[in-house]
Design a protein around this motif. Structure first.
Motif, PDB file in Angstrom:
ATOM      1  N   CYS A   1       0.825  -1.220   0.000  1.00  0.00           N
ATOM      2  CA  CYS A   1       0.000   0.000   0.000  1.00  0.00           C
ATOM      3  C   CYS A   1       0.854   1.264   0.000  1.00  0.00           C
ATOM      4  CB  CYS A   1      -0.910   0.025   1.225  1.00  0.00           C
ATOM      5  SG  CYS A   1      -2.163  -1.247   1.215  1.00  0.00           S
ATOM      6  N   THR A   2       0.449   2.239  -0.777  1.00  0.00           N
ATOM      7  CA  THR A   2       1.015   3.583  -0.691  1.00  0.00           C
ATOM      8  C   THR A   2      -0.139   4.558  -0.451  1.00  0.00           C
ATOM      9  OG1 THR A   2       0.841   3.836  -3.099  1.00  0.00           O
ATOM     10  CG2 THR A   2       2.960   3.083  -2.222  1.00  0.00           C
ATOM     11  N   PRO A   3       0.120   5.660   0.230  1.00  0.00           N
ATOM     12  CA  PRO A   3      -0.955   6.613   0.529  1.00  0.00           C
ATOM     13  C   PRO A   3      -1.675   7.084  -0.732  1.00  0.00           C
ATOM     14  CG  PRO A   3       1.001   7.129   1.818  1.00  0.00           C
ATOM     15  CD  PRO A   3       1.406   6.077   0.836  1.00  0.00           C
ATOM     16  N   GLY A   4      -2.974   6.902  -0.754  1.00  0.00           N
ATOM     17  CA  GLY A   4      -3.775   7.339  -1.883  1.00  0.00           C
ATOM     18  C   GLY A   4      -3.589   6.533  -3.142  1.00  0.00           C
ATOM     19  N   GLY A   5      -2.893   5.367  -3.042  1.00  0.00           N
ATOM     20  CA  GLY A   5      -2.596   4.569  -4.225  1.00  0.00           C
ATOM     21  C   GLY A   5      -3.709   3.597  -4.590  1.00  0.00           C
ATOM     22  N   THR A   6      -3.430   2.783  -5.600  1.00  0.00           N
ATOM     23  CA  THR A   6      -4.462   1.875  -6.116  1.00  0.00           C
ATOM     24  C   THR A   6      -4.823   0.780  -5.116  1.00  0.00           C
ATOM     25  OG1 THR A   6      -2.781   0.447  -7.147  1.00  0.00           O
ATOM     26  CG2 THR A   6      -3.681   2.254  -8.481  1.00  0.00           C
ATOM     27  N   THR A   7      -3.814   0.264  -4.400  1.00  0.00           N
ATOM     28  CA  THR A   7      -4.052  -0.904  -3.553  1.00  0.00           C
ATOM     29  C   THR A   7      -4.990  -0.591  -2.403  1.00  0.00           C
ATOM     30  OG1 THR A   7      -1.842  -1.726  -4.100  1.00  0.00           O
ATOM     31  CG2 THR A   7      -2.931  -2.714  -2.209  1.00  0.00           C
ATOM     32  N   ILE A   8      -4.818   0.544  -1.758  1.00  0.00           N
ATOM     33  CA  ILE A   8      -5.668   0.868  -0.621  1.00  0.00           C
ATOM     34  C   ILE A   8      -7.117   1.053  -1.058  1.00  0.00           C
ATOM     35  CG2 ILE A   8      -5.296   3.377  -0.683  1.00  0.00           C
ATOM     36  CD1 ILE A   8      -5.538   1.085   2.446  1.00  0.00           C
TER      37      ILE A   8
END
Length: 273
Positions: free
Chosen positions: A234-241
């Motif tokens: 996960c990255t902040p504001g990324g696709t995974t979240i």
């Protein structure tokens, strides 16, 4: 300490997929030669693939018992009583009896077998057929560390082999035996999501399969908790979240926990517990 398995004779009563997967793992270890393995089944349907491996085959269950020392019971649970009634007269104190029948307890096996028989209960899962199984076993009252060590040695090429109390066997069934199907369902759903977004089905299925394989290997080999590996993606504001949020809204976590619970309870019902 590794044991010399060169002269160990291994038998299978039952010739289904699980028996074949376990037999393949044993043969791939190179410690037991095909000529020292014998399999019985009532029809020719499933024996052909064993013959292709150089394994001896027969239609006679008692013949398997007479010529082997380690005996895998790989038949359907409801057939266990009739099979053991058939072969009990030729079971000796030197035999090691390993049952892979779901729901059939050690107490039941020991009651149906001659007094003093050495019994272990083993629960494998389908990936044993590609030597990537998760196998859990427990010992009966007469099976000791030597028998447990021998079983570990025989199954070393089948995948992960763990020992635990019998109470864990039904949980393992719900987690791993049935859990393989949960993973397939998730992989199918992921691929269908990709198809919905415009990817061809064949390509989507290949990528979903590789994703499951790679994620599983990383989880196993890294030794990290699943939550940590999930956070690493996960990255902040990324696709995974965003994707994970959709799974949480859909109740994936609760559904998966419920599936393990339901399958475990069913395994206990099958065992009369």
């Amino acid at each position: 300490m590794e044991q010399d398995l060169g002269e160990i004779k291994v038998g299978f009563i039952g010739a289904g997929k699980m028996a074949h997967g376990i037999a393949q793992g044993i043969l791939l270890s190179g410690k037991v030669c095909p000529g020292n393995v014998m399999v019985s089944a009532p029809s020719l349907n499933n024996l052909g693939k064993f013959k292709d491996c150089g394994v001896r085959t027969t239609h006679c269950n008692t013949e398997v018992v007479r010529v082997t020392r380690v005996l895998f019971l790989a038949v359907k649970p409801h057939i266990i009583p009739s099979v053991l009634q058939e072969v009990s007269a030729v079971i000796t104190p030197q035999h090691i009896i390993i049952s892979v029948a779901a729901g059939v307890t050690v107490a039941t096996l020991e009651r149906l077998l001659p007094t003093g028989s050495m019994v272990l209960r083993l629960m494998p899962n389908l990936p044993c057929v590609v030597q990537e199984g998760a196998l859990l076993f427990c010992r009966g009252t007469r099976a000791g560390p030597g028998e447990a060590g021998l079983l570990r040695e025989l199954l070393a090429s089948c995948g992960l082999v763990e020992e635990g109390p019998e109470a864990f066997i039904d949980i393992h069934t719900g987690l791993s035996g049935s859990g393989v199907a949960y993973v397939y369902m998730l992989a199918e759903a992921m691929a269908e999501g990709a198809v919905k977004m415009g990817m061809p089905s064949t390509l989507a299925n290949r990528i979903a399969a590789q994703t499951v394989l790679g994620a599983g290997r990383l989880l196993r080999d890294s030794g990290q908790h699943p939550a940590q590996l999930r956070a690493d993606v996960c990255t902040p504001g990324g696709t995974t979240i965003f994707g994970l949020h959709a799974l949480e809204r859909g109740g994936l976590r609760a559904a998966a926990m419920g599936a393990v619970e339901a399958a475990t309870e069913r395994a206990r019902e099958l065992g009369g517990k």
